[in-house]
Scaffold this motif. Structure first.
Motif, PDB file in Angstrom:
ATOM      1  N   VAL A 105       0.859  -1.184   0.000  1.00 37.85           N
ATOM      2  CA  VAL A 105       0.000   0.000   0.000  1.00 37.85           C
ATOM      3  C   VAL A 105       0.899   1.239   0.000  1.00 37.85           C
ATOM      4  O   VAL A 105       1.848   1.330   0.781  1.00 37.85           O
ATOM      5  CB  VAL A 105      -0.935   0.022   1.218  1.00 37.85           C
ATOM      6  N   THR A 106       0.604   2.169  -0.895  1.00 38.21           N
ATOM      7  CA  THR A 106       1.406   3.385  -1.046  1.00 38.21           C
ATOM      8  C   THR A 106       0.677   4.565  -0.434  1.00 38.21           C
ATOM      9  O   THR A 106      -0.516   4.753  -0.657  1.00 38.21           O
ATOM     10  CB  THR A 106       1.660   3.680  -2.533  1.00 38.21           C
ATOM     11  N   GLU A 107       1.397   5.374   0.354  1.00 39.75           N
ATOM     12  CA  GLU A 107       0.864   6.643   0.845  1.00 39.75           C
ATOM     13  C   GLU A 107       1.728   7.773   0.326  1.00 39.75           C
ATOM     14  O   GLU A 107       2.956   7.698   0.366  1.00 39.75           O
ATOM     15  CB  GLU A 107       0.830   6.695   2.369  1.00 39.75           C
ATOM     16  N   VAL A 108       1.075   8.822  -0.176  1.00 38.35           N
ATOM     17  CA  VAL A 108       1.773   9.992  -0.701  1.00 38.35           C
ATOM     18  C   VAL A 108       1.308  11.215   0.076  1.00 38.35           C
ATOM     19  O   VAL A 108       0.103  11.457   0.198  1.00 38.35           O
ATOM     20  CB  VAL A 108       1.484  10.186  -2.206  1.00 38.35           C
ATOM     21  N   ASP A 109       2.273  11.990   0.622  1.00 40.43           N
ATOM     22  CA  ASP A 109       1.985  13.205   1.379  1.00 40.43           C
ATOM     23  C   ASP A 109       2.704  14.367   0.703  1.00 40.43           C
ATOM     24  O   ASP A 109       3.913  14.293   0.469  1.00 40.43           O
ATOM     25  CB  ASP A 109       2.483  13.093   2.824  1.00 40.43           C
ATOM     26  N   VAL A 110       1.988  15.448   0.412  1.00 44.09           N
ATOM     27  CA  VAL A 110       2.573  16.586  -0.289  1.00 44.09           C
ATOM     28  C   VAL A 110       2.830  17.718   0.696  1.00 44.09           C
ATOM     29  O   VAL A 110       1.932  18.116   1.442  1.00 44.09           O
ATOM     30  CB  VAL A 110       1.656  17.068  -1.433  1.00 44.09           C
ATOM     31  N   VAL A 111       4.074  18.213   0.677  1.00 43.87           N
ATOM     32  CA  VAL A 111       4.459  19.345   1.516  1.00 43.87           C
ATOM     33  C   VAL A 111       4.358  20.643   0.732  1.00 43.87           C
ATOM     34  O   VAL A 111       3.878  21.658   1.232  1.00 43.87           O
ATOM     35  CB  VAL A 111       5.895  19.149   2.053  1.00 43.87           C
ATOM     36  N   ASP A 112       4.812  20.622  -0.517  1.00 41.25           N
ATOM     37  CA  ASP A 112       4.815  21.829  -1.334  1.00 41.25           C
ATOM     38  C   ASP A 112       4.619  21.437  -2.790  1.00 41.25           C
ATOM     39  O   ASP A 112       5.081  20.377  -3.224  1.00 41.25           O
ATOM     40  CB  ASP A 112       6.154  22.565  -1.152  1.00 41.25           C
ATOM     41  N   GLY A 113       3.922  22.280  -3.563  1.00 38.94           N
ATOM     42  CA  GLY A 113       3.701  21.994  -4.975  1.00 38.94           C
ATOM     43  C   GLY A 113       2.488  21.107  -5.193  1.00 38.94           C
ATOM     44  O   GLY A 113       1.637  20.944  -4.318  1.00 38.94           O
ATOM     45  N   LEU A 114       2.417  20.506  -6.376  1.00 43.30           N
ATOM     46  CA  LEU A 114       1.307  19.634  -6.762  1.00 43.30           C
ATOM     47  C   LEU A 114       1.851  18.274  -7.188  1.00 43.30           C
ATOM     48  O   LEU A 114       2.880  18.190  -7.849  1.00 43.30           O
ATOM     49  CB  LEU A 114       0.497  20.243  -7.906  1.00 43.30           C
ATOM     50  N   VAL A 115       1.135  17.216  -6.846  1.00 42.24           N
ATOM     51  CA  VAL A 115       1.522  15.852  -7.194  1.00 42.24           C
ATOM     52  C   VAL A 115       0.300  15.121  -7.741  1.00 42.24           C
ATOM     53  O   VAL A 115      -0.779  15.168  -7.139  1.00 42.24           O
ATOM     54  CB  VAL A 115       2.076  15.087  -5.974  1.00 42.24           C
ATOM     55  N   GLU A 116       0.465  14.426  -8.857  1.00 42.91           N
ATOM     56  CA  GLU A 116      -0.601  13.607  -9.428  1.00 42.91           C
ATOM     57  C   GLU A 116      -0.293  12.142  -9.161  1.00 42.91           C
ATOM     58  O   GLU A 116       0.825  11.681  -9.397  1.00 42.91           O
ATOM     59  CB  GLU A 116      -0.726  13.850 -10.933  1.00 42.91           C
ATOM     60  N   VAL A 117      -1.292  11.401  -8.649  1.00 44.03           N
ATOM     61  CA  VAL A 117      -1.095  10.013  -8.247  1.00 44.03           C
ATOM     62  C   VAL A 117      -2.070   9.123  -9.010  1.00 44.03           C
ATOM     63  O   VAL A 117      -3.275   9.378  -9.032  1.00 44.03           O
ATOM     64  CB  VAL A 117      -1.301   9.831  -6.728  1.00 44.03           C
ATOM     65  N   TYR A 118      -1.521   8.055  -9.625  1.00 42.55           N
ATOM     66  CA  TYR A 118      -2.309   7.062 -10.355  1.00 42.55           C
ATOM     67  C   TYR A 118      -2.221   5.721  -9.632  1.00 42.55           C
ATOM     68  O   TYR A 118      -1.236   5.426  -8.958  1.00 42.55           O
ATOM     69  CB  TYR A 118      -1.769   6.855 -11.772  1.00 42.55           C
ATOM     70  N   GLY A 126      -9.126   7.030 -13.005  1.00 46.04           N
ATOM     71  CA  GLY A 126      -8.357   8.251 -13.109  1.00 46.04           C
ATOM     72  C   GLY A 126      -7.306   8.400 -12.031  1.00 46.04           C
ATOM     73  O   GLY A 126      -6.884   7.435 -11.392  1.00 46.04           O
ATOM     74  N   SER A 127      -6.900   9.624 -11.824  1.00 50.57           N
ATOM     75  CA  SER A 127      -5.880   9.961 -10.851  1.00 50.57           C
ATOM     76  C   SER A 127      -6.442  11.001  -9.893  1.00 50.57           C
ATOM     77  O   SER A 127      -7.539  11.515 -10.079  1.00 50.57           O
ATOM     78  CB  SER A 127      -4.650  10.519 -11.563  1.00 50.57           C
ATOM     79  N   VAL A 128      -5.667  11.305  -8.851  1.00 49.96           N
ATOM     80  CA  VAL A 128      -6.016  12.395  -7.956  1.00 49.96           C
ATOM     81  C   VAL A 128      -4.865  13.387  -7.949  1.00 49.96           C
ATOM     82  O   VAL A 128      -3.706  13.018  -8.127  1.00 49.96           O
ATOM     83  CB  VAL A 128      -6.314  11.912  -6.518  1.00 49.96           C
ATOM     84  N   LEU A 129      -5.191  14.653  -7.748  1.00 50.21           N
ATOM     85  CA  LEU A 129      -4.200  15.715  -7.692  1.00 50.21           C
ATOM     86  C   LEU A 129      -4.101  16.196  -6.251  1.00 50.21           C
ATOM     87  O   LEU A 129      -5.092  16.632  -5.661  1.00 50.21           O
ATOM     88  CB  LEU A 129      -4.597  16.863  -8.616  1.00 50.21           C
ATOM     89  N   LEU A 130      -2.896  16.079  -5.683  1.00 45.64           N
ATOM     90  CA  LEU A 130      -2.682  16.448  -4.289  1.00 45.64           C
ATOM     91  C   LEU A 130      -2.087  17.842  -4.197  1.00 45.64           C
ATOM     92  O   LEU A 130      -1.091  18.151  -4.853  1.00 45.64           O
ATOM     93  CB  LEU A 130      -1.737  15.455  -3.607  1.00 45.64           C
ATOM     94  N   GLU A 131      -2.690  18.663  -3.325  1.00 45.68           N
ATOM     95  CA  GLU A 131      -2.165  19.986  -3.017  1.00 45.68           C
ATOM     96  C   GLU A 131      -1.368  19.917  -1.725  1.00 45.68           C
ATOM     97  O   GLU A 131      -1.418  18.907  -1.014  1.00 45.68           O
ATOM     98  CB  GLU A 131      -3.329  20.974  -2.891  1.00 45.68           C
TER      99      GLU A 131
END
Length: 278
Positions: A159-172, A179-184
């Protein structure tokens, strides 16, 4: 005039044929991948602890500062940590008990790294214009960025967890349609092996116990974000203890998972018709 017309009739088809031949030849020449030229491999900036490298076609070795890691290199950090620097100045902090493979983008897989287990923190320099996005792969997800600071963790269940501190990240999701989600900044998502990414949630609600930096908090030191993070972790006994406890939990979960899988295989074999009792 008559001779000029004859020459034109003779040479025009020849010129047209040469033009077509040159165009076909150019199309047949192998084109270089822009992504591969942007960041080729990685260099070891700092390291500490019992870290093992598996270079392509070689037995394991120990890291050296300034060593360039080619495609196919696998890193196992054990109880140590590692700071990688890319050719464009981007950096990755590889935390204890993490397995990471160095890759090179291709037409079928655009990832620069494959995070197989554990946790990393990345600071990727902004890539503008038509630059190819930086991608990081995991067993269950693909993370695409153009410049940002983020954390990625893969647990023993993939299981993958992605945490964004700065910028934008797209996760598939790697193995799921959809689709994907866009993290702020300040948001996180999880991705399972056979599912798409969950809807983003505030990071401090998804897993409040994990310490995450504020964007720009290390700028006054004159060092990079991850250089300061590496040094701070090196001199923090509480952090060392917490990371050791976390790694022990990961190891225990992995062992339980292997035992469960072995038990399931044995049970399936016993249930087949005609199987001999052991």
């Amino acid at each position: 005039m008559r001779h000029t017309a004859i020459r034109c009739i003779l040479f025009c088809p020849l010129i047209l044929w040469l033009t077509i031949a040159m165009a076909v030849a150019q199309e047949q020449q192998p084109s270089s991948t822009p992504a591969a030229a942007a960041i080729a491999g990685a260099t070891i900036a700092e390291w500490k602890g019992n870290i093992r490298l598996s270079l392509p076609g070689q037995s394991f070795s120990y890291p050296q500062r300034g060593e360039q890691l080619p495609r196919g290199t696998v890193l196992d950090t054990g109880s140590g940590r590692l700071l990688l620097r890319l050719s464009d100045g981007s950096e990755l902090l590889v935390r204890p008990h993490t397995r990471l493979q160095v890759q090179q983008p291709s037409l079928t897989d655009g990832s620069y790294f494959q995070l197989l287990l554990g946790r990393i923190r990345a600071v990727i320099n902004k890539r503008t214009g038509g630059a190819v996005p930086f991608e990081l792969g995991t067993p269950s997800a693909v993370i695409a960025v153009r410049g940002t600071q983020f954390d990625v963790e893969v647990n023993p269940r993939n299981v993958t967890e992605v945490d964004v501190v700065d910028g934008l990240v797209e996760v598939y999701g790697r193995n799921a349609t959809g689709g994907s989600v866009l993290l702020e900044p300040g948001f996180s998502t999880r991705v399972g092996m056979d599912s798409g990414p969950e809807q983003p949630e505030p990071t401090n609600e998804m897993r409040p116990e994990v310490e995450r930096p504020e964007p720009g908090e290390n700028e006054i030191s004159g060092k990079s974000e991850l250089e300061v993070e590496f040094e701070r972790a090196e001199g923090d006994p509480e952090r060392e203890t917490a990371e050791s406890a976390e790694s022990a939990e990961i190891t225990e979960m992995k062992e339980l998972q292997e035992i469960s899988e072995q038990t399931a295989v044995a049970a399936e074999a016993d249930s087949k018709p005609g199987s001999e009792p052991q």
